[in-house]
Write an enzyme that holds these catalytic residues in place. Structure first.
Site, mmCIF file in Angstrom:
data_model
loop_
_atom_site.group_PDB
_atom_site.id
_atom_site.type_symbol
_atom_site.label_atom_id
_atom_site.label_comp_id
_atom_site.label_asym_id
_atom_site.label_seq_id
_atom_site.Cartn_x
_atom_site.Cartn_y
_atom_site.Cartn_z
ATOM 1 N N HIS A 279 0.869 -1.175 0.000
ATOM 2 C CA HIS A 279 0.000 0.000 0.000
ATOM 3 C C HIS A 279 0.903 1.220 0.000
ATOM 4 O O HIS A 279 1.835 1.301 0.791
ATOM 5 C CB HIS A 279 -0.912 0.012 1.229
ATOM 6 N N ARG A 302 -6.691 10.348 -0.447
ATOM 7 C CA ARG A 302 -6.318 10.871 -1.765
ATOM 8 C C ARG A 302 -7.556 11.031 -2.627
ATOM 9 O O ARG A 302 -7.714 12.021 -3.323
ATOM 10 C CB ARG A 302 -5.304 9.935 -2.444
#
Ligand code: FAD
Ligand code: NAG
Length: 500
Positions: A279, A302
């Site tokens: 990740h 994000r």
């Protein structure tokens, strides 16, 4: 007559003796037989994450009792930690009509598709075709999944979570567990580590498990839903075995040894073991820099508008797949080897923060993020954020090709050094293992001759092939729900056949 009588006199004690000799095993085998016949009506599920609970729910809905074995003291596995959501398309919560889920998944699978292409096609189309009914089922069970976000690698918003404060993994797991626990057909044993699968030449008979250092045996067909090996960081563990090059990275998974060797010992095949997802963003805790277990910085930070900076500069389209974002971060200088870490800032404006408020407030509470101002960042951040803001709020094309900016609303002309932003330091961490045991689209575990092993199914992260070289965010909860439910359905059919 006399002879017969004396024979009887001689033989009777012998008979009694024999009876004594054999009574115990005879009794045991009678008991075993009765136990087998009663327990043959139950299915054993190994692991209490979403895959296991989905299988159990399906079985119970079909009137079949379930004995679920879980190695931890608490149920939920990595599923209960899931924070972004679960994919589904089409669903009533999505805006517009989404027909690209299969294509996006196929594309994300990358180079892996060159092997076992037909099998992968069928797994991926099962995953995506069954996704809307999986969401529908969870909603019917009482889970709120009304909010939809678009994650990296997706060409459409399709990752569902609830509108409230509870993260999606916890909300799904707790809802399903509550319902299961209220059903007399459901038996959960925690702190029970399955150590062996029992089989005859032709069929799976049950499992051996260890509880409080005592060995126990349970009979019945078996569904393995024991998760991946991203937390298997032991020196001679599965990460070191399959990917020694990344074994020094931190992990978002709790420490736990992988369970695939139990399955290969019963004839299962492995696929895609080298594909391990890192990740791109896990939090570096400023007060606990070198802890190898990291908190995930959810992808939706994000997605809702957050931007990534190294020395105040952007370096990647933040909406790219995890693989691409991770690769871009790995090109920046590392600032620690144990564990291997990088120095990246995630930055959100006030509106992006508000859209992700429940997450960010939690991270702030954990001291993993802080409310600050642009002046706290590297000096280059000021102009970088002005350029980003103009792409986010007008039609100016983004230099790095980003096309969706979530809820970022801060205008370039309003940016000053004193502008409030929310900041955290992030680094890549091992997150998900794409590989695992090979299954077909009926969740049957395949042996070395590609033949389904009778009485054995697997679902969720313990399996491989569904995601190829790269999993899309939101698709692992989905695979647990879809293939877990299929495994439940198939095991129910199997039991039905045995009853006939
Ligand atoms: C922090 C974090 C956030 C995530 N966010 C998301 C997200 O938003 N969306 C998404 O789709 N995915 C997400 N994922 C990935 C996803 O949560 C997992 O891939 C998925 O939940 C795996 O489900 P599972 O049921 O297969 O395994 P798990 O949920 O890991 O459950 C497996 C269970 O099996 C038990 N077990 C293992 N071996 C044995 C044994 N030998 N005997 C008995 N029990 C055993 C384990 O203790 C565990 O409880 C996230 C992962 C993490 C770590
Ligand atoms: C999924 O749906 C498509 C389109 O309806 C169909 O062609 C395909 O066979 C389905 N796949 C599976 C595994 O059911």
């Amino acid at each position: 007559m006399k002879l017969r009588k004396s024979l009887l006199i001689v033989c009777f004690p012998i008979f009694i003796g024999f009876a004594f000799m054999f009574w115990k095993p005879l009794r045991a085998s009678i008991r075993k037989y009765t136990m087998t016949t009663t327990t043959d009506k139950q299915v054993i599920v190994v692991g209490s994450g979403l895959a296991g609970l989905s299988a159990a729910s399906r079985l119970i809905a079909l009137g079949i009792s379930v004995h679920l074995l879980e190695r931890s003291a608490k149920p939920g596995g990595n599923s209960i930690k899931a924070s972004s959501g679960i994919n589904g398309a089409p669903t009533k919560y999505q805006p517009g009509t989404d027909t690209f889920f299969y294509e996006d998944t196929w594309k994300s699978a990358g180079s892996a598709i060159s092997t076992y292409s037909d099998e992968r096609r069928s797994l991926i189309s099962t995953l995506t075709n069954e996704s809307s009914s999986a969401i529908e089922w969870l909603v019917k069970e009482g889970v709120d999944l009304s909010v939809v976000a678009q994650l990296g690698g997706h060409s459409f918003p399709r990752t569902h979570r609830g509108a409230g404060n509870m993260p999606p993994g916890a909300s799904i797991i707790l809802t399903l567990l509550k319902k299961l626990n209220s059903n007399p057909l459901f038996h959960l044993t925690t702190s029970a580590v399955v150590t062996k699968i029992l089989r005859t030449e032709s069929v799976i008979k049950g499992v051996e498990y260890n509880q409080n250092s005592k060995m126990e045996i349970l009979n019945g067909p078996v569904i393995f839903a024991s998760g991946g090996f991203a937390g298997d960081t032991n020196a001679n563990g599965m990460l070191a075995k399959y990917r020694p090059d990344i074994a020094s990275f931190p992990s978002t998974n709790e420490h736990r040894e992988g369970s695939q060797p139990l399955l290969t010992a019963s004839g299962a095949q492995l696929i895609d073991m080298e594909y391990i997802q890192i990740h791109p963003t896990s939090f570096v805790d400023p007060n606990d820099l070198s802890n190898p277990v990291k908190f995930l910085a959810a992808e939706m930070l994000r997605g809702e508008g957050g931007v990534l900076l190294h020395d105040g500069e952007r370096f990647v389209n933040e909406m790219e797949t995890r693989k691409i974002v991770t690769e871009a971060i790995l090109l920046t200088p590392s600032n620690s080897d144990t564990p291997r870490q990088y120095d990246i800032q995630i930055v959100m404006d006030e509106s992006a923060y508000l859209a992700a408020k429940s997450h960010v407030d939690f991270y702030i509470f954990k001291k993993l993020m802080r409310k600050s101002t642009i002046s706290a960042l590297h000096p280059s951040a000021f102009s970088t954020l002005k350029i980003y803001a103009s792409s986010a709020t007008s039609s100016a094309p983004d230099l790095l090709g980003r096309t969706s900016f979530g809820h970022w609303k801060l205008l370039p002309e309003n940016i000053t050094p004193e502008t409030v932003v929310y900041i955290g330091t992030v680094t890549p961490a091992i997150h998900f293992t794409m590989g695992g045991v090979r299954i077909n689209s009926k969740s049957q575990v395949l042996d070395n001759n590609d033949i389904p092993i009778d009485g054995l199914w697997a679902a969720g992260e313990v399996t491989g092939g569904v995601h190829g070289a790269n999993r899309l965010g939101g698709s692992s909860l989905l695979e647990g729900a879809v293939f877990g439910r299929i495994a439940g359905r198939e095991a129910a059919k199997f039991i039905g056949k045995m009853r006939d």
